[in-house]
Design a protein around this motif. Structure first.
Motif, PDB file in Angstrom:
ATOM      1  N   UNK A  26       0.959  -1.233  -0.034  1.00 30.49           N
ATOM      2  CA  UNK A  26       0.135   0.024   0.092  1.00 30.49           C
ATOM      3  C   UNK A  26       0.925   1.342   0.183  1.00 30.49           C
ATOM      4  N   UNK A  27       2.003   1.248   0.709  1.00 33.29           N
ATOM      5  CA  UNK A  27       2.653   2.334   0.874  1.00 33.29           C
ATOM      6  C   UNK A  27       3.806   2.607  -0.239  1.00 33.29           C
ATOM      7  N   UNK A  28       4.622   1.782  -0.646  1.00 30.73           N
ATOM      8  CA  UNK A  28       5.624   1.627  -1.484  1.00 30.73           C
ATOM      9  C   UNK A  28       5.203   1.361  -2.857  1.00 30.73           C
ATOM     10  N   UNK A  29       5.647   2.157  -3.860  1.00 29.87           N
ATOM     11  CA  UNK A  29       5.612   2.251  -5.292  1.00 29.87           C
ATOM     12  C   UNK A  29       6.798   1.437  -6.103  1.00 29.87           C
ATOM     13  N   UNK A  30       6.655   0.226  -6.636  1.00 23.94           N
ATOM     14  CA  UNK A  30       7.829  -0.229  -7.274  1.00 23.94           C
ATOM     15  C   UNK A  30       7.438  -1.045  -8.591  1.00 23.94           C
ATOM     16  N   UNK A  31       8.323  -1.224  -9.436  1.00 28.54           N
ATOM     17  CA  UNK A  31       7.980  -1.875 -10.815  1.00 28.54           C
ATOM     18  C   UNK A  31       6.928  -2.941 -10.731  1.00 28.54           C
ATOM     19  N   UNK A  32       7.035  -3.936 -10.237  1.00 31.74           N
ATOM     20  CA  UNK A  32       6.299  -5.079 -10.357  1.00 31.74           C
ATOM     21  C   UNK A  32       4.931  -5.025  -9.019  1.00 31.74           C
ATOM     22  N   UNK A  33       4.740  -4.032  -8.567  1.00 29.19           N
ATOM     23  CA  UNK A  33       3.806  -3.624  -7.353  1.00 29.19           C
ATOM     24  C   UNK A  33       2.404  -4.303  -8.040  1.00 29.19           C
ATOM     25  N   UNK A  34       1.700  -3.958  -9.201  1.00 30.98           N
ATOM     26  CA  UNK A  34       0.701  -4.442  -9.673  1.00 30.98           C
ATOM     27  C   UNK A  34       0.635  -5.955  -9.923  1.00 30.98           C
ATOM     28  N   UNK A  35       1.779  -6.271 -10.370  1.00 28.46           N
ATOM     29  CA  UNK A  35       1.866  -7.969 -10.608  1.00 28.46           C
ATOM     30  C   UNK A  35       1.815  -8.616  -9.400  1.00 28.46           C
ATOM     31  N   UNK A  36       2.513  -8.300  -8.392  1.00 28.06           N
ATOM     32  CA  UNK A  36       2.454  -8.806  -6.981  1.00 28.06           C
ATOM     33  C   UNK A  36       1.072  -8.816  -6.355  1.00 28.06           C
ATOM     34  N   UNK A  55       9.820   4.723   6.197  1.00 25.00           N
ATOM     35  CA  UNK A  55       9.075   3.629   5.643  1.00 25.00           C
ATOM     36  C   UNK A  55       8.273   2.631   6.434  1.00 25.00           C
ATOM     37  N   UNK A  56       9.090   2.339   7.645  1.00 23.26           N
ATOM     38  CA  UNK A  56       8.655   1.522   8.721  1.00 23.26           C
ATOM     39  C   UNK A  56       7.805   2.242   9.585  1.00 23.26           C
ATOM     40  N   UNK A  57       7.891   3.403   9.863  1.00 19.57           N
ATOM     41  CA  UNK A  57       6.826   4.168  10.455  1.00 19.57           C
ATOM     42  C   UNK A  57       5.554   4.315   9.888  1.00 19.57           C
ATOM     43  N   UNK A  58       5.634   4.556   8.626  1.00 22.99           N
ATOM     44  CA  UNK A  58       4.304   4.643   7.571  1.00 22.99           C
ATOM     45  C   UNK A  58       3.715   3.320   7.949  1.00 22.99           C
ATOM     46  N   UNK A  59       4.515   2.029   7.652  1.00 24.67           N
ATOM     47  CA  UNK A  59       3.715   0.951   7.846  1.00 24.67           C
ATOM     48  C   UNK A  59       3.143   0.411   9.250  1.00 24.67           C
ATOM     49  N   UNK A  60       3.848   0.864  10.268  1.00 23.97           N
ATOM     50  CA  UNK A  60       3.453   0.718  11.676  1.00 23.97           C
ATOM     51  C   UNK A  60       2.273   1.716  11.985  1.00 23.97           C
ATOM     52  N   UNK A  61       2.261   2.916  11.433  1.00 26.89           N
ATOM     53  CA  UNK A  61       0.878   3.789  11.763  1.00 26.89           C
ATOM     54  C   UNK A  61      -0.160   3.082  10.981  1.00 26.89           C
ATOM     55  N   UNK A  62       0.040   2.645   9.636  1.00 24.99           N
ATOM     56  CA  UNK A  62      -1.160   1.982   8.906  1.00 24.99           C
ATOM     57  C   UNK A  62      -1.698   0.903   9.695  1.00 24.99           C
ATOM     58  N   UNK A  63      -0.797  -0.147  10.166  1.00 22.70           N
ATOM     59  CA  UNK A  63      -1.166  -1.202  10.709  1.00 22.70           C
ATOM     60  C   UNK A  63      -1.897  -0.919  12.106  1.00 22.70           C
TER      61      UNK A  63
END
Length: 234
Positions: free
Chosen positions: A52-62, A141-149
């Motif tokens: 949800x947070x990170x954008x990378x090339x294969x994100x939609x595929x994953x 990035x970890x703080x974003x993930x922690x906040x969302x979770x």
């Protein structure tokens, strides 16, 4: 009709008297499914937050693969795990085949895509609300993930409930990797299949009642936890 009522009466009696065989199977089933759920949640929920947070090339595929794997046939998962854990397989040296550990592994593989997909949908919507704020705060990035979770924990409980229902109701994969061995790997679903085949409908019905009761109990517990948190916020 008489046989049906007789079976129902015997089934209720087995449940009411806490039949030792019934309790043993139920507790083993609960241990295996809860262990698988815990491990799957640890893997799936952070993965969902990362997607949800990170954008990378294969994100939609994953994401597409995770959604597709939700419908993965459990018996195929059991077959793959069997091949890996068999004596001639790469993990055969550990002797895990036909053990509760093998059943946990199979259930984890089955449940992870389900929990990850449901969690991702909730976390993606929450990220849209939090995006500008978290970016402006320059958090890691970890703080974003922690906040969302943390803030999506009620939605994640729902995902966990779905995962538990899939795990505890699974029969194909755990029959293959567990072998349905008495006093070792026999759980509620495999025992129901066995006793029905043997014609022992009383025990099969009793096992079914316990299975339904466990599913409802977990559902009510998660509902109560969600309601408690909501009332605490008020």
């Amino acid at each position: 009709m008489v046989d049906l009522w007789s079976g129902l009466v015997q089934a209720f009696w087995l449940v009411a008297t806490l039949d030792s065989e019934l309790v043993e199977i139920a507790m083993r089933s609960l241990r295996v499914s809860l262990s698988a759920l815990g491990i799957a949640s640890i893997i799936a929920m952070p993965l969902a937050a990362l997607l949800a947070v990170k954008r990378f090339r294969w994100r939609r595929f994953v994401i597409a693969v995770l959604n597709a794997l939700m419908g993965l046939p459990p018996v195929v998962v059991g077959l793959v795990v069997y091949v890996f854990l068999s004596r001639s397989g790469p993990l055969g040296v550990f002797g895990l085949l036909f053990t509760p550990t093998a059943m946990v592994i199979a259930q984890v593989i089955i449940v992870v895509p389900l929990i990850a997909s449901i969690s991702h949908q909730a976390l993606r919507d929450l990220w849209e609300e939090y995006h500008d704020l978290l970016i402006s705060l320059n958090v890691t990035q970890w703080q974003k993930i922690h906040t969302l979770l943390w803030d999506a924990r009620r939605a994640l409980l729902t995902a966990a409930l779905a995962g538990f229902g899939r795990a505890i109701g699974e029969v194909g994969a755990i029959m293959v990797v567990g072998g349905n061995i008495d006093h070792a790997t026999r759980v509620l679903t495999t025992a129901i299949a066995l006793e029905t085949g043997k014609g022992d409908f009383a025990l099969a019905l009793a096992l079914g009642f316990v299975l339904i009761a466990l599913a409802i109990s977990v559902s009510l517990t998660i509902h109560w936890l969600s309601r408690t948190e909501r009332e605490a916020k008020w």
